[in-house]
Design an enzyme around this catalytic site. Structure first.
Site, PDB file in Angstrom:
ATOM      1  N   ASP A  55     -36.058  -1.755  15.121  1.00 45.94           N
ATOM      2  CA  ASP A  55     -34.752  -1.165  15.363  1.00 45.94           C
ATOM      3  C   ASP A  55     -34.081  -1.768  16.591  1.00 45.94           C
ATOM      4  O   ASP A  55     -32.892  -2.118  16.547  1.00 45.94           O
ATOM      5  CB  ASP A  55     -34.881   0.354  15.505  1.00 45.94           C
ATOM      6  CG  ASP A  55     -36.057   0.757  16.378  1.00 45.94           C
ATOM      7  OD1 ASP A  55     -36.688  -0.135  16.979  1.00 45.94           O
ATOM      8  OD2 ASP A  55     -36.347   1.967  16.458  1.00 45.94           O
TER       9      ASP A  55
ATOM     10  N   ASP B 221     -42.945   2.598  -0.115  1.00 45.91           N
ATOM     11  CA  ASP B 221     -43.662   1.368   0.209  1.00 45.91           C
ATOM     12  C   ASP B 221     -45.160   1.499  -0.034  1.00 45.91           C
ATOM     13  O   ASP B 221     -45.890   0.536   0.185  1.00 45.91           O
ATOM     14  CB  ASP B 221     -43.404   0.990   1.670  1.00 45.91           C
ATOM     15  CG  ASP B 221     -43.198  -0.503   1.850  1.00 45.91           C
ATOM     16  OD1 ASP B 221     -42.706  -1.144   0.902  1.00 45.91           O
ATOM     17  OD2 ASP B 221     -43.534  -1.025   2.928  1.00 45.91           O
TER      18      ASP B 221
END
EC number: 2.4.1.12
Length: 1083
Positions: free
Chosen positions: A783, A397
């Site tokens: 998450d 990224d």
């Protein structure tokens, strides 16, 4: 896309697609031939029917039995299938036996022995039912295939959801007349009956053979013994304790290991769990009486201190309830890898294990060393799993050329490392950690060449490390003109905030063989497109890009994500997960399998509780007994369909209304009446397709589905599909392929174009990505949010703790780094608490169980405990400075409740450690860091979260100084890094130390009678200092080099609070003050 295709970079909106270092393409591998089935009774080949189809005796479970054994069992046996115990139905051509008259089916007596006519009818039936993908729920109109009738790629064969058997378009399911016999049959497939020619000599079937009769008699005795055992057991109905597996988790024995469950629940011993529950109830009762006494007995001369303490104690009691009750029913689980191999991965047969795509995420190679990422990738490539079923995707990224070049070096080294690992079966398969082990590496090694090969491999790895270190040194200074690739092409990602999407396949699909000439797993480098003005959503956005690009290129049925510093410590970790995800019943409703996090490089005493043993070994086991553990961001294997936002395939019991009693204590008996909502939920679940063949054709998607009026209730229109998944027909088609795989005839150029398209920065605009699909946006702890959404839809999760830890990673052992890590977690919880996805009010229309909701509430409100905790830690100092106390003089009866409360707290902890196996040292470290984090990181997270969500102010508390160059194994432990998070706990420490000095001085001056009340206050203050002791050691460091700024600020704040309190002196009446004022200096 092949490994030899070179890098592909482009932007969908700019209509750019560039291939760098283009090489010749490689054709896809043909589908492997499938071996025939073996009769599980006599050992002969099952054989084919007159039409060339595999003979299937049992239409319920398709247990492999040949025709002679089937006839024998119906005539002289118990007339039941050895596996599922259902009665054999009479096939056409078989003689009638007792009980056939009870069957509902009507015999076709006229055509029973007419082979020509029967074959024609069966061929037509196959053609019709194949189009329906063996599911009657699709309606009566044939639905076109996504693949236009082409077979699936041999790289990732399609498998069914029940038995994971390989599907093929040859034979009756396709245009080919040649039949590949299947090694396992899906019981939901339309099963052709076999017709036996009565004119043929039955000896040709083995009915007159002595050896065959002896084998049958031996099997019959064994089968009768098993039937008696089952009938005498308490699980005679085939229902066990395990969720959907039919196993009672005890001594139930089966004849064939391949038919036994792949996993079982191992309940905690009642001798450990029952006392634990009893003490919890007693502690709750004692806590109630304690709070009742505290509220009804105020301290009038110290009312503010008393009121503050009571409010804090009520909040602590509430927080304890949130943490305690999700641990009411902890469980352990056990897997059977040998049974998984017998069922899905037999030697000499094509593996039927499901394909898995593994994601590795990284951002900045200067903060996340490329050597660590390389070790993680190498452990993935060497995993003990079929190579054609594993694909590794590395998300860069930060678009760093250093990561790309390091991955290229890793791919070359993998060609030597992977065969070495598999040949000698070494663990772990990350070279850095394997060679660093201080163990006898010759243990269990019997090959004479091992020592020589190990030395050679270690030398190869050291040379590999040198090359990686050279790349890192080169990357320290960026050239003014930007980075350039080896062929002279400018690196497309020179601007990390404005660059096209990039894809490079390094290994796989015959793009690179290892030194033994074997295929390697696929390795793909991905860097998604980034442009100014677009919201990229950090890690969650990167993971969603990997979901899409992997669906286009390989489309594995399951996904596993790990952080770049979490390597495979157990090469069989994927098989451990498959024991749950490929379970015929449990796998249909399992969204993910979460593994515990284990860490390397932690100091011996784990000063700052980096291992999180209490959370992973106690809390997660408790949640596994409800609806499953929370997702912790790494080491998790997902069902791809759950990430697509689909509902699970639930049973009638699962679809019952969400009753509180059932949520807490288990299921209840089903009543006669069912509300309309339950009926609608059940119908919606039953309409879900279970076919491994997609129900959309690419051309049909492009043209719309207006021709399928009868399926409108089932099939979504093109417009709604694009609104949900984005405008990629290839990706949309892949979402319907539940068991993965890509069409072999797909044009590689089309795949490249679509892969670049789905990672473009604007692909998610006006779609449900990040809202209902994939990783959910809205929090830095994506998450927790992602797992919560899945559980709210009715999915369950599994906590898998194999004897050898599946994954190991690195954790920050430095105090400042650890506090910043905890700050990020706590900030994410506050963001969820202030969002629409807060478990306090979200998902009540779903299938989230009550105790599971409480567990999620606990994960998002725990930072709020920092406010009462900070106040409670300062109270002892105030009590010592003012000579007041928060508790009045108590009677013997009242003191009993205080004593019982402390005893119940201590007993609960001891019993918890007993059933979990956690050591008392780990428990104490966890208690200490709860106070350290609560008075620092959690406190900052509350205010930072409020500023970010309510005022839009994003304040970051980051480490500003660099680590020193000290040598030593745990040198980082003693390095001090300035951060604002250190000020509050340091202030608490100094205030309490000043309070102790003031209290002792006052007692010395006041005489003997003042020492009694002083002990209670001193105990309170020492309790706070004992919990903050690791923090104090972290401040002092190895050479007592605490920065002056911390000491100055802390002493200044402590002095201000102390002097202000003494000056105000709120507990002295006005009369007393006047009297003291008149006394003068000579009194």
């Amino acid at each position: 896309m092949e490994a030899t295709a070179g890098m592909v970079a482009g932007s969908h909106k700019r209509h750019e697609l560039v291939r760098i270092r283009n090489d010749s393409d490689t054709a896809p591998k043909p589908l492997k031939n499938l071996d025939g089935q073996i009769c599980q009774i006599c050992g002969d080949t099952v054989g084919l029917t007159a039409t060339g189809d595999v003979f299937v005796a049992c239409n319920e479970c398709a247990f492999p039995v040949c025709r002679p054994c089937y006839e024998y069992e119906r005539k002289d046996g118990n007339q039941c299938c050895p596996q599922c115990k259902s009665r054999y139905k009479r096939h056409k051509g078989s003689p009638r036996v007792e009980g056939d008259d009870d069957e509902d089916s009507v015999d076709d007596l006229e055509n029973e022995f007419d082979y020509d006519q029967g074959r024609t009818k069966r061929r037509a039936q196959w053609d019709e039912e194949a189009d329906l993908s063996s599911s009657s729920r699709h309606g009566q109109q044939p639905i076109p295939f996504l693949t236009n009738g082409h077979s699936m790629s041999g790289e990732i064969p399609s498998v069914t959801s029940d038995t994971q058997s390989i599907r093929t378009t040859s034979g009756p399911l396709g245009p080919s007349e040649k039949v590949h016999s299947l090694s396992c049959i899906d019981p939901r497939q339309p099963v052709p009956v076999r017709i036996v020619d009565p004119s043929k000599d039955l000896n040709s079937y083995g009915l007159g053979n002595v050896d065959w009769k002896e084998r049958v008699e031996s099997w019959k005795l064994k089968q009768e013994k098993n039937v008696v055992h089952i009938n005498n057991g308490r699980y005679s109905e085939g229902k066990g304790d395990i969720e959907g597996t039919g196993s009672n988790g005890e001594e139930l024995q089966m004849v064939d290991d391949a038919r036994q469950p792949l996993n079982r629940v191992v309940p905690i011993s009642s001798s450990q769990l029952t006392p634990y529950r009893v003490v919890i109830i007693l502690r709750l009762i004692i806590l109630g009486f304690f709070l009742q006494y505290r509220v009804t007995h105020p301290v009038k001369d110290a009312y503010p201190l008393w009121l503050t303490s009571v409010i804090c104690e009520i909040w602590f009691a509430f927080s304890w309830l949130l943490d305690q009750f999700p641990k009411w029913s902890p469980i352990n689980r056990e897997t059977y890898l040998d049974r998984l191999a017998l069922r899905y991965d037999r030697d000499g047969e094509p593996s039927q294990l499901a394909p898995v795509d593994i994601f590795v995420s990284t951002v900045d190679p200067l903060k996340e060393p490329p050597l660590i990422t390389a070790n993680t990738v190498l452990s993935i490539l060497a995993v003990d799993y079929p190579v054609d079923k594993v694909s590794c995707y590395v998300s860069d990224d930060g678009s760093a050329m250093l990561t790309f070049e390091a991955l290229s070096e890793t791919a070359e080294f993998a060609k030597k490392w992977v065969p070495f690992c598999k040949k000698h079966n070494i663990e772990p398969r990350a070279p850095e950690f394997y060679f660093a082990q201080k163990i006898d590496y010759l243990k269990d090694k019997i090959q004479p060449s091992f020592v020589k090969e190990r030395r050679a491999m270690k030398r190869e790895y050291e040379e590999f490390k040198i090359r990686i270190n050279a790349l890192v040194a080169k990357a320290q200074k960026t050239p003014e003109e930007g980075w350039t690739m080896q062929d002279g092409t400018a690196w497309p990602g020179n601007n990390p905030r404005d660059h096209p999407g990039m894809i490079q396949v390094f290994l796989g699909h015959s793009g690179g063989l290892d030194t033994d000439g074997n295929e390697l797993p696929r390795l793909v480098y991905v860097s998604r497109e980034k442009r100014p003005g677009f919201q990229h959503h950090k890690k969650a956005g990167a993971m969603n890009a990997l979901i899409r690009v992997s669906a286009v290129l390989t489309n594995g049925a399951y996904l596993l994500n790990v952080d770049c510093d979490h390597y495979f410590n157990n090469s069989k970790a994927l098989k451990e997960a498959m024991c749950f995800l490929m379970d015929p019943v449990l796998g249909k409703k399992t969204c993910y399998v979460q593994f515990p996090q284990r860490f390397d490089g932690i100091d011996l005493h784990d000063r700052y509780a980096n291992r999180n043993i209490v959370f992973f070994d106690i809390n997660m086991k408790g949640q596994d007994g409800i609806q499953g553990p929370v997702y912790v961001g790494t080491g998790c294997c997902f069902n791809r369909q759950a990430l697509y936002g689909y509902d699970p395939v639930l049973t009638a019991e699962d679809l019952e209304p969400n009753i509180i009693v059932k949520s807490c204590w288990g299921s209840r008996k089903k009543g006669k009446g069912r509300n309309k909502k339950y009926i609608d939920n059940k119908n919606r679940a039953m309409r879900r397709t279970e076919s491994s063949i997609p129900i959309f054709n690419v051309e049909d998607i492009e043209e719309g589905v207006e021709g399928y009026d009868e399926e409108r209730s089932l099939l979504m229109s093109q417009k709604s599909l694009e609104k949900r998944f984005g405008q990629s027909t290839v990706f949309i088609s892949a979402t319907f392929m539940e068991q993965g795989g890509v069409p072999p005839s797909t044009n590689p150029a089309t795949l490249l174009k679509e892969a670049i398209h789905v990672i473009s920065c604007g692909y998610e605009d006006k779609t449900e990505w990040g809202k209902e699909i994939g990783w959910i946006y809205g929090s830095v702890t994506e998450d927790i949010l992602t797992g919560f959404k899945m559980h709210a839809r009715g999915w369950i999760s599994i906590y898998c703790m194999p004897p050898r830890p599946a994954f190991k990673g690195s954790a920050p052992i430095n105090l400042s780094d650890r506090l910043n890590q905890v700050l990020r977690w706590a900030l994410g919880s506050i963001e969820i608490f202030l969002s629409r996805h807060c478990p306090l009010w979200y998902g009540y229309n779903g299938r989230l169980k009550l105790l599971q909701r409480i567990a999620y509430i606990n994960t998002i409100v725990y930072p709020l405990t920092s406010l009462p905790l900070l106040a409670y830690c300062i109270l002892p100092a105030f009590c010592l400075l003012t000579n007041k106390f928060i508790i009045p003089e108590i009677s013997n009866f009242a003191s009993m409740w205080f004593i019982l409360l402390f005893v119940s707290i201590f007993t609960t902890s001891i019993l918890e450690l007993r059933w979990s196996g956690v050591s008392i040292e780990d428990w104490w470290r966890n208690e200490q860091f709860w106070v350290i984090g609560g008075t620092s990181a959690h406190l900052f997270a509350v205010f930072q979260g409020l500023l970010k969500v309510l005022a839009g102010i994003d304040t970051n508390f980051t480490v500003t100084s660099k680590a020193s160059d000290e040598d030593g194994e745990f040198a980082e432990l003693y390095v001090f890094k300035w951060t604002s998070l250190l000020i509050p706990p340091t202030t608490v420490l100094i205030v309490n130390l000043i309070g102790i000095v003031a209290g002792v001085s006052y007692a010395i001056n006041s005489g003997y009678q003042s020492w009694g009340p002083l002990f209670g206050k001193l105990f309170f203050a020492i309790w706070v200092i004992a919990h903050l002791y690791p923090f104090l050691k972290g401040l002092l460091g190895r050479q007592n080099r605490t920065p002056t700024i911390v000491i100055v600020w802390s002493i200044l704040l402590a002095s201000i609070f102390s002097l202000l309190w003494v000056r105000i002196d709120p507990f002295t009446s006005g009369v007393s003050k006047a009297a003291n004022g008149q006394c003068g200096i000579n009194c």
